[in-house]
Write an enzyme that holds these catalytic residues in place. Sequence first.
Site, PDB file in Angstrom:
ATOM      1  N   HIS A  33       0.823  -1.216   0.044  1.00 32.58           N
ATOM      2  CA  HIS A  33       0.044  -0.190   0.154  1.00 32.58           C
ATOM      3  C   HIS A  33       0.901   1.173  -0.039  1.00 32.58           C
ATOM      4  CE1 HIS A  33      -4.140  -1.457   0.628  1.00 32.58           C
ATOM      5  NE2 HIS A  33      -3.468  -2.574   0.722  1.00 32.58           N
ATOM      6  N   THR A  34       2.109   1.225  -0.472  1.00 23.74           N
ATOM      7  CA  THR A  34       2.833   2.435  -0.667  1.00 23.74           C
ATOM      8  C   THR A  34       2.634   2.934  -1.847  1.00 23.74           C
ATOM      9  OG1 THR A  34       4.658   0.931  -1.707  1.00 23.74           O
ATOM     10  CG2 THR A  34       4.719   1.450   0.665  1.00 23.74           C
ATOM     11  N   ASP A  35       1.911   2.324  -3.073  1.00 28.84           N
ATOM     12  CA  ASP A  35       2.108   2.910  -4.443  1.00 28.84           C
ATOM     13  C   ASP A  35       1.238   4.346  -4.568  1.00 28.84           C
ATOM     14  OD1 ASP A  35      -0.391   1.135  -4.356  1.00 28.84           O
ATOM     15  OD2 ASP A  35       0.145   0.633  -6.330  1.00 28.84           O
ATOM     16  N   SER A  66     -16.223 -14.444 -24.186  1.00 28.09           N
ATOM     17  CA  SER A  66     -15.388 -15.221 -23.148  1.00 28.09           C
ATOM     18  C   SER A  66     -14.985 -16.604 -23.724  1.00 28.09           C
ATOM     19  CB  SER A  66     -16.430 -15.335 -22.132  1.00 28.09           C
ATOM     20  OG  SER A  66     -16.077 -16.424 -21.437  1.00 28.09           O
ATOM     21  N   GLY A 124      -4.585 -13.391  -6.675  1.00 28.23           N
ATOM     22  CA  GLY A 124      -3.985 -12.172  -6.168  1.00 28.23           C
ATOM     23  C   GLY A 124      -2.588 -11.827  -6.915  1.00 28.23           C
ATOM     24  N   SER A 126      -2.850 -10.283 -10.079  1.00 29.39           N
ATOM     25  CA  SER A 126      -3.278  -9.174 -10.630  1.00 29.39           C
ATOM     26  C   SER A 126      -3.609  -9.461 -12.115  1.00 29.39           C
ATOM     27  CB  SER A 126      -2.420  -8.344 -10.574  1.00 29.39           C
ATOM     28  OG  SER A 126      -2.824  -6.734 -10.804  1.00 29.39           O
ATOM     29  N   GLU A 160      -8.333   1.052 -14.881  1.00 30.44           N
ATOM     30  CA  GLU A 160      -8.585   0.475 -13.527  1.00 30.44           C
ATOM     31  C   GLU A 160      -9.239   1.377 -12.496  1.00 30.44           C
ATOM     32  OE1 GLU A 160      -7.558  -2.978 -12.561  1.00 30.44           O
ATOM     33  OE2 GLU A 160      -8.847  -2.868 -11.140  1.00 30.44           O
ATOM     34  N   ASP A 172       0.681  -2.711 -10.087  1.00 27.49           N
ATOM     35  CA  ASP A 172       0.211  -3.941 -10.854  1.00 27.49           C
ATOM     36  C   ASP A 172       0.484  -3.786 -12.397  1.00 27.49           C
ATOM     37  OD1 ASP A 172      -0.671  -4.859  -8.456  1.00 27.49           O
ATOM     38  OD2 ASP A 172      -2.819  -4.382  -8.742  1.00 27.49           O
TER      39      ASP A 172
END
Length: 383
Positions: A33-35, A66, A124, A126, A160, A172
């Site tokens: 959570h630094t980005d 799909s 997780g 991405s 995003e 990501d």
Amino acid sequence: MKETLEKSFKEIYGRSPEVFAQAPGRIEFIGNHTDYNGGYVMGAAIDKVVMCAAAKRADKKLRFASIKTGEIVELDMDDLTPRKREQNWVNYPLGVFKYLREAGLKAEVGFDFLDISSLPAGAGLSSSAAIELSSAFALSALYGFEADLKTKVRIGKKSENLFVGMPCGILDQGVSGFGKKDALVFIDCKTEDFSNFPLPGKCRFWLFNSTKKHALVDGLYADRHNECMRAAKVLSEGGEDRLLREFSLDDLEAVKGKLTDVEYRRARHVIEENARVLKAEELLLKGDIEGVGKLLYASHNSSRTLFENSCEELDFLVDTLKGFKNVYGARLSGGGFGGAVMALTDETFSEEDARKVAKTYAEKFGQEPKIFTCATGDGAKLC
Ligand code: GLA
């Protein structure tokens, strides 16, 4: 993989694709959570990818299929608004197309689009960034639009943030774009500078996916984002608004009385985590992988106590992995609130060791985690 994609494309659309592109998933190595706080982060692109194929149409339609269900979503290329609920999977390439056009891509006609993935779903890793980056490459090539890698990374993130609606930082998309085999990607998220440096050959990555997903995960991510922004606002008082990256622990202590306990702890995590990323870079350059491993554990501990984005399952996995001599370090990787733990191990860590971890976990939680090992891989490209 490419053959399967080409074959399915022909079956669905009745003709061959004109372009193919691929982009990898990523591991968050350190920098939790630094980005979005303008800080530092390191990640690794892995050898599992999303690959996509596209061909121009003669009319103004966009069609997304799909590969799993064969379902086709058909849209008008001049109505680029996010799709809801069951159709929201098209928002990743659709948002990218919208922002590529805003950046100067000229499209007179629409396209048919199909993607395929070797990334395990919901692990997780991405896959969303991987589809954004692969579609940015494919659609740019399809329309002859020249954009450099950083532009494509930024367009993926913009899509995003604004189209999918997730307030993530640049980790990501940056790693999916700038990844290199046998290397880590270091990102200065304020200047958006990306650099690679080698990962010692003896290192391996193992992922233990708890398969637990907090029901409110998107909301909790946004809460953390907002808590960090509020702390940064208080720290910026009297000057221009700056992100947490600009502040030291002394700055934080000086305004402690003006912050809620939660804001203080979130900010402390981010400030100390930034310092850990810089320290990890220094140690990696010296080849001190044991020292890096300790930082990974420290990062997890901070997520657990200060940022509170871990959970019982992830803590248990990290604590269990700590008991193995051939594990350098382990931590939650990505947004948190469930999801996966990443372990950095030496080459002697075996499938059998991983099974032991899974068994211990299952004894407590009644279900095994999903185990996955991977190598590093190259960033997004045409293929
Ligand atoms: C998610 C986001 C990233 C980053 C991490 C936490 O993976 O997509 O931008 O914020 O969480 O470090």
